[in-house]
Design a protein around this motif. Structure first.
Motif: not given
Lengths: 269, 306
Positions: A207-208, A211, A224, A227, A231, A238, A241-242, A245-246, A248-249, A252-253
């Motif tokens: 993702a990074a 990005f 990525g 996102l 921006r 919004p 990105t939400t 973003g969620i 990816i989070g 990973i979680l």
């Protein structure tokens, strides 16, 4: 069932990872909208029944793009981890068995690759190789194999002093047979834990890189680059990105929890 | 002690040389022609040959390598193609901003991690423990590239409390530092918790409590220092993540540091600058790791005996 209740990390991580796998496998067909279909009349539209996550700046359906992104993200990270594991495991295992100068040389190389902080090596390689999914996978593998090489080497070094390995060697087993039949299977547990965390790590790294414009290139939907594109519209839209973003989070979680759970499971044995 | 430091310094040399060599090899040996990439596919062969000559890329690779090492010894990293300035000067201009950001991120990480880890470790299973570790697992999972925009929406756009982007005084530093420091805070808090739980079980803590000290006081007076040792080690290992995290945070917040310059140098195909910036990041990491080891040996005399 009781094992899962006693190990909530394993249960929660398993559920999230299963959901992610389902999204990657079936999401693209559930999201009937074409992730690449541009419709400027819907540009930046908020969530609605037809477009549950809204639309991006070109009017593309964000839900469909997140689902396709899941396929890309999971596909890349699993292949990178498998490749890293194969390369790192083989190199680390051979180094440990060979010992002496070869072992020393290999571990020096590992030290040097590890001297590149975080995803810097992947950034540098992706910059040279150019954007593209195969190049992205190569860059991430070049960064990722060292961890497995170290782990497998350490495990093999300690395992080969065990009695059953001595016994096999005394019976005349060749180094190759020792490695594949007796050592690598015993290493599988700790490696599975590290690989689980590794998938989460690679999802973040992919993702990074995307990005930063060094991974999946638009219009290919990746979390990525979604996102990155979102921006510009933080104030007006919004949701752009939400959603990624969620995603990816959560991904990973999920792998972090699953890794924690597997580690606890392996530790109890 | 002095021997330990000297020995540790000596191991630095091959690793640093390896890092330099690998960086050089990345730029010069990986398939793909930087000159063609710089000039585009439509460039005439004469232009390509001219550029190759100007950059010294038409010489044998070994000559280029020796030349590169020689330049490096004088702090000469060549000239940037897009800025027409020495790479070393550009790095000297931009790197302080990166270090400022990384330092602030480290500070944020410690300010968050120590109380959380302590609360969690002092009473495992309590509400404070569950809350702290809940924060930690979310903090580890949330990527910089999402946390940054999220903080921008909340604190800059909605509340208008802090500036959106750029570098200036402390207010400009807050959001980037929190973005950068949160993941590290989460990792450190988990480690500190584990370490405190272990220390609480030790004999000297039992002695301290049986002498009449309250468990919390005993932890503060006797346990904390010992609990911090593994945390310091982990901190050293995590500093690399902090450096590349800074690189990405710079892009999110338009922070004028070396990371942002590296990414724009990549898109401008400015290979001397890419090489210099990558080298600066990697060598900084190598030096910081060595410094951590030395500090660690100073704090814990047992280390130098090993």
């Amino acid at each position: 069932m009781t094992a899962l209740r006693r190990n909530p990390s394993l249960a929660a991580g398993g559920v999230i990872v299963l959901a992610l796998v389902a999204a990657a496998l079936f999401g693209p067909s559930v999201a009937h909208n074409n992730p690449l279909a541009i419709d400027l009349t819907r540009a930046l539209a908020g969530p609605s029944r037809a477009h549950p996550f809204g639309c991006d700046a070109l009017g593309r359906d964000v839900f469909a793009r997140v689902m396709w992104g899941a396929r890309l993200s999971l596909g890349i990270s699993v292949s990178v981890v498998v490749l890293s594991l194969a390369a790192g495991g083989l190199i680390g295992g051979c180094a440990a068995l060979a010992g002496g100068r070869i072992d020393n040389l290999v571990m020096r190389v590992v030290d040097i690759v590890l001297a590149f902080p975080g995803i810097l090596l992947a950034i540098a390689l992706a910059a040279i190789l150019g954007p593209g999914l195969v190049d992205l996978a190569i860059a991430l593998t070049a960064m990722g194999w060292t961890g497995y090489a170290r782990l497998v080497r350490g495990e093999v070094l300690s395992l080969r002093e065990r009695e059953y390995v001595h016994a096999a060697a005394a019976l005349g087993a060749r180094p190759r047979r020792l490695l594949f039949r007796h050592l690598l299977p015993a290493v599988a547990g700790p490696v599975a834990v590290q690989a689980t965390f590794g998938i989460g790590g690679i999802i973040g790294a992919e993702a990074a890189l995307s990005f930063l414009g060094l991974g999946a290139m638009p219009p290919t939907p990746s979390w990525g680059n979604m996102l990155d594109a979102g921006r510009e519209f933080l104030l007006v839209a919004p949701h752009l990105t939400t959603a990624p973003g969620i995603a990816i989070g959560l991904a990973i979680l999920g792998f972090n929890l699953l890794g924690d759970g597997l580690a606890a499971l392996a530790g109890r044995r | 002690m002095i021997w330990y430091v000297l020995r540790r310094l000596a191991t630095l040399v091959p690793v640093a040389l390896g890092v330099v060599t690998l960086t050089f090899a990345l730029i010069h040996l990986v398939p793909g022609d930087p000159v063609v990439a710089m000039l585009g596919d439509t460039a005439s062969p004469a232009d390509i040959a001219g550029m190759r000559h100007r950059l010294g890329l038409d010489r044998p690779i070994l000559v280029q390598y020796v030349d590169f090492l020689g330049g490096l010894a004088h702090g000469d990293l060549g000239e940037s193609i897009s800025y027409h300035q020495p790479v070393s000067r550009l790095i000297a201009e931009r790197f302080p901003a990166t270090l400022e950001l990384a330092g602030a991120g480290l500070l944020v990480a410690m300010v968050i991690a120590f109380p959380l880890g302590f609360i969690a470790g002092a009473k495992p299973g309590s509400a404070g423990d569950v809350g702290s570790m809940g924060f930690a697992i979310v903090g580890i999972s949330i990527p910089h590239i999402y946390l940054g925009p999220l903080l921008m929406i909340w604190f800059s756009l909605d509340l208008g409390l802090l500036p959106l982007t750029g570098r200036g005084g402390i207010p400009h530093l807050v959001l980037p530092a929190v973005t950068l420091g949160t993941a590290l805070a989460a990792v450190l808090a988990r480690m500190l918790r584990q370490s405190i739980i272990q220390v609480r079980d030790s004999d000297y803590m039992r002695t301290a409590v049986s002498k009449g000290l309250s468990p919390t006081l005993a932890l503060f007076r006797h346990g904390l220092r010992n609990a911090l040792t593994p945390v310091v080690t982990l901190l050293g290992l995590e500093l690399g993540g902090l450096l590349t995290g800074a690189l990405i945070t710079e892009i999110i917040f338009s922070w004028p540091g070396l990371g942002r310059m590296l990414i724009s140098a990549i898109s401008a195909r400015d290979y001397p600058l890419v090489e210099g910036a990558v080298l600066t990041f990697a060598l900084t990491y190598v030096f910081v790791n060595m410094a951590t080891d030395v500090v660690y040996a100073l704090v814990d005399p047992r280390v130098s005996l090993r």
